[in-house]
Design an enzyme around this catalytic site. Structure first.
Site, PDB file in Angstrom:
ATOM      1  N   LEU A 114       0.820  -1.224   0.000  1.00  0.00           N
ATOM      2  CA  LEU A 114       0.000   0.000   0.000  1.00  0.00           C
ATOM      3  C   LEU A 114       0.846   1.263   0.000  1.00  0.00           C
ATOM      4  CD1 LEU A 114      -2.745  -0.497   2.742  1.00  0.00           C
ATOM      5  CD2 LEU A 114      -3.088  -0.243   0.278  1.00  0.00           C
ATOM      6  N   GLY A 115       0.452   2.259  -0.769  1.00  0.00           N
ATOM      7  CA  GLY A 115       1.076   3.584  -0.688  1.00  0.00           C
ATOM      8  C   GLY A 115       2.543   3.569  -1.045  1.00  0.00           C
ATOM      9  N   LEU A 118       3.190   1.780  -6.241  1.00  0.00           N
ATOM     10  CA  LEU A 118       2.983   0.641  -7.136  1.00  0.00           C
ATOM     11  C   LEU A 118       1.507   0.466  -7.521  1.00  0.00           C
ATOM     12  CD1 LEU A 118       5.484  -1.853  -5.449  1.00  0.00           C
ATOM     13  CD2 LEU A 118       5.848  -0.498  -7.526  1.00  0.00           C
ATOM     14  N   GLY A 119       0.712   1.485  -7.253  1.00  0.00           N
ATOM     15  CA  GLY A 119      -0.666   1.491  -7.756  1.00  0.00           C
ATOM     16  C   GLY A 119      -1.611   0.544  -7.049  1.00  0.00           C
ATOM     17  N   SER A 120      -1.384   0.324  -5.727  1.00  0.00           N
ATOM     18  CA  SER A 120      -2.249  -0.620  -5.006  1.00  0.00           C
ATOM     19  C   SER A 120      -3.698  -0.160  -4.968  1.00  0.00           C
ATOM     20  CB  SER A 120      -1.741  -0.818  -3.582  1.00  0.00           C
ATOM     21  OG  SER A 120      -1.705   0.431  -2.919  1.00  0.00           O
ATOM     22  N   ALA A 122      -5.380   1.843  -6.967  1.00  0.00           N
ATOM     23  CA  ALA A 122      -6.032   1.761  -8.282  1.00  0.00           C
ATOM     24  C   ALA A 122      -6.395   0.318  -8.607  1.00  0.00           C
ATOM     25  CB  ALA A 122      -5.111   2.329  -9.362  1.00  0.00           C
ATOM     26  N   ALA A 123      -5.495  -0.624  -8.294  1.00  0.00           N
ATOM     27  CA  ALA A 123      -5.756  -2.031  -8.612  1.00  0.00           C
ATOM     28  C   ALA A 123      -6.944  -2.559  -7.807  1.00  0.00           C
ATOM     29  CB  ALA A 123      -4.507  -2.872  -8.345  1.00  0.00           C
ATOM     30  N   ASP A 165      -2.876   5.880 -13.062  1.00  0.00           N
ATOM     31  CA  ASP A 165      -2.885   4.594 -12.345  1.00  0.00           C
ATOM     32  C   ASP A 165      -4.087   3.740 -12.722  1.00  0.00           C
ATOM     33  OD1 ASP A 165      -0.889   5.913 -10.938  1.00  0.00           O
ATOM     34  OD2 ASP A 165      -1.475   4.998  -9.034  1.00  0.00           O
TER      35      ASP A 165
HETATM   36  O1  PMV Z   1       2.506   6.999  -5.780  1.00  0.00           O
HETATM   37  P1  PMV Z   1       1.276   6.882  -6.583  1.00  0.00           P
HETATM   38  O2  PMV Z   1       1.068   5.505  -7.153  1.00  0.00           O
HETATM   39  O3  PMV Z   1       0.072   7.392  -5.836  1.00  0.00           O
HETATM   40  O4  PMV Z   1       1.466   7.784  -7.894  1.00  0.00           O
HETATM   41  C1  PMV Z   1       1.298   9.172  -7.858  1.00  0.00           C
HETATM   42  C2  PMV Z   1       1.615   9.777  -9.188  1.00  0.00           C
HETATM   43  C3  PMV Z   1       1.477  11.306  -9.249  1.00  0.00           C
HETATM   44  O5  PMV Z   1       1.810  11.697 -10.571  1.00  0.00           O
HETATM   45  C4  PMV Z   1       2.452  11.969  -8.290  1.00  0.00           C
HETATM   46  C5  PMV Z   1       0.072  11.770  -8.915  1.00  0.00           C
HETATM   47  C6  PMV Z   1      -0.961  11.356  -9.942  1.00  0.00           C
HETATM   48  O6  PMV Z   1      -2.148  11.269  -9.574  1.00  0.00           O
HETATM   49  O7  PMV Z   1      -0.624  11.177 -11.128  1.00  0.00           O
END
Ligand code: PMV
EC number: 2.7.1.36
Length: 328
Positions: A114-115, A118-120, A122-123, A165
């Site tokens: 999480l966080g 790696l897009g947890s 969104a997945a 994401d």
């Molecule tokens: O760390 P993540 O997976 O939440 O990616 C954020 C990516 C950003 O460009 C910083 C924000 C976004 O919504 O695109």
């Protein structure tokens, strides 16, 4: 009935943060998936169990109705964040299936920390909307799914979300996102290696930090547009399958993200370990501040070097996930 869907996490090959200012970004789906299983209840309640949502080496085991106070001993913000996404995903499924009173038991099983960039989330959201709509007998295509999942992230993250994401997780493969314009693009099977420092970050805070820097120092906007130029150059290298140039551009992208203040000592140490281990390039992925880096290496040097780095909690090879959301 019970319905299960899965959707992949992602790494950013290029373009995070700049994408918030309308520059293009290229995220790539990776073979680490979130599985969401739902079964419709005969009342309108929502019960969520989420084992193995690991964060900070800590496993969340939450089981309770979202409208009850959690009765387990886990940090409230973690439960709240994860449950906020599930709540909104279910709301989207109810809307898509025109079933406002539908209730569900939801089980989340995710291989994506999480966080961690790696897009947890969104997945989980993409798989959750897909499973819940199919459970209600409705099929929505991957593009509508991506759009509904984006609405969820937008809502839960107070408007601080790009489409990157959720589109990537729904469609799979490599994608290009520029504002509302989202397309899938061809990509060779890139030799991704991921290093994860075991911590999580707050994407909203990091995005706000870049905004503040741009306000204080106008020239930081030039760094953002330099990232946009780099992404356009990177797209050409991707089309040519020119891994060497992709790696060099990833190194430049990491430097520019550092200039925007979103790297961290752990991320820099992992980036250097991967390069020293033989990666052709390495950068942080996602919002930064802590979390993960991605490197390109078709040998095993970078992964070995990362696993010997004290700041790296987990190093793994990540195949490009050709498939986005899918029924399990
Ligand atoms: O760390 P993540 O997976 O939440 O990616 C954020 C990516 C950003 O460009 C910083 C924000 C976004 O919504 O695109």
């Amino acid at each position: 009935m019970t319905t299960t869907s899965s959707a992949p996490g992602k790494v950013y090959l290029f373009g995070e943060h700049a994408v918030v200012y309308g520059e293009p970004a290229v995220p790539c789906a990776i073979e680490r998936r979130a599985h969401v299983t739902v079964s419709e209840r005969d009342d309108d309640r929502l019960r969520v169990s989420a084992g193995d949502l690991s964060i900070d080496g800590f496993t969340v085991e939450y089981s309770g109705a979202t409208d009850d106070a959690p009765d387990v001993d886990v940090p409230a913000p973690i439960v709240e964040a994860a449950m906020g996404y599930v709540d909104e995903a279910v709301e989207q499924a109810r809307d898509a299936a025109n079933a406002p009173g539908a209730g569900f038991d939801v089980e989340i099983d995710s291989e994506i920390p999480l966080g961690a960039g790696l897009g947890s989330s969104a997945a989980v959201v993409v798989a959750g909307i897909d499973a819940a709509t199919r459970e209600l007998g409705v099929h929505i295509d991957a593009r509508e799914l991506a759009d509904r999942a984006y609405q969820v992230e937008h809502e839960v993250q107070d408007g601080q979300a790009s489409r990157a994401d959720t589109f990537c997780s729904a469609m799979g493969g490599a994608v290009r996102v520029e504002g509302d314009d989202c397309t899938t693009i061809g990509a060779p099977d890139l030799p991704f290696v991921v290093g994860y420092d075991g911590t999580s970050h707050d994407t909203g805070e990091l995005v706000a930090g870049v905004g503040a820097l741009r306000e204080e120092f106008g020239f930081a906007a030039d760094t953002v547009s330099a990232i946009g130029d780099l992404v356009r150059r990177g797209e050409a290298a991707l089309a040519d399958g020119d891994v060497e140039t992709l790696g060099r551009l990833m190194d430049v992208n990491h430097g520019l993200l550092s200039a925007l203040g979103v790297s961290a000592r752990t991320l820099d140490n992992m980036v250097w370990a991967a390069r020293d281990g033989g990666a052709v390039g390495a950068k942080l992925t996602g919002a930064g501040g802590g979390g993960s880096i991605v490197a390109l290496d078709d040998g095993d040097g970078a992964e070995t070097a990362l696993s010997l780095t004290p700041d790296c909690e987990e190093a793994f090879r990540a195949e490009l996930a050709e498939e986005g959301v899918r029924a399990e």
